[in-house]
Design an enzyme around this catalytic site. Sequence first.
Site, short mmCIF file in Angstrom:
data_model
loop_
_atom_site.label_atom_id
_atom_site.label_comp_id
_atom_site.label_asym_id
_atom_site.label_seq_id
_atom_site.Cartn_x
_atom_site.Cartn_y
_atom_site.Cartn_z
CB ILE A 16 33.02 -21.86 -9.22
CG1 ILE A 16 34.22 -21.50 -10.10
CG2 ILE A 16 32.00 -22.67 -10.01
CD1 ILE A 16 35.03 -22.70 -10.58
N GLY A 17 31.23 -21.44 -6.69
CA GLY A 17 30.05 -21.82 -5.92
C GLY A 17 30.45 -22.52 -4.64
N GLY A 19 29.10 -25.66 -1.57
CA GLY A 19 28.22 -26.77 -1.25
C GLY A 19 28.32 -27.10 0.22
CB VAL A 24 34.20 -24.91 -6.24
CG1 VAL A 24 35.05 -25.13 -7.49
CG2 VAL A 24 33.83 -26.23 -5.60
CE LYS A 39 34.09 -30.21 -2.98
NZ LYS A 39 33.46 -31.45 -3.44
CG ASP A 132 25.36 -36.45 -4.15
OD1 ASP A 132 24.12 -36.64 -4.19
OD2 ASP A 132 25.86 -35.35 -3.86
#
Length: 192
Positions: A16-17, A19, A24, A39, A132
């Site tokens: 998904i992506g 960070g 993830v 994650k 955040d």
Amino acid sequence: MIGQTLNNRYIVTSRIGSGAIGTVYRASDLQTTQDVAIKVISRDLALNPEMMERFRREGESLQQLRHPNIVSFVDAFQHEVQYVIVMEYVGGGSLHILIKQGPLPIDRARQIALDLCDALTRAHRLNIIHRDIKPENVLLADDGTPKLTDFGMANLMSEASRLTGTGTQVGTPYYMSPEAWEGRPLDAQADI
């Protein structure tokens, strides 16, 4: 990682992506047949005890936070040297993507804001500060329901020992409260 089965339960289907803390993935839960988000802390950070503790705390925070506007916790486990958090999969994109499409109608913006305030009220009652809050950390369900995610920077106000010392800045610069910028101790007002 794609194609692997983790914890004899989750088949990783796509990325998904990623960070600052990890990556993830989307996966299929063999027990429930539903999609989940997994994650995984990055291997470099898995060797850092402070980062591992922060990642574990994210899982612990999610376990406590049962709310329709907060991404649901499913599972957490160790995979090789990495710690893994499994959450509900939210497939409607993020608030960041929605905002980039153009101005939101006032009623829609108001409903999103009220839903997120309700989610923060729940977190704050449990003495959890997100630290955040930003459009990228608000996911949208297929029906448009906003869901607060990414409690990786969260601070448990009730903890005696904190991972972030006084004078340390935590958060995304464009969205940080003044007290966070100054490295002062934070309370629930920093999220608001």
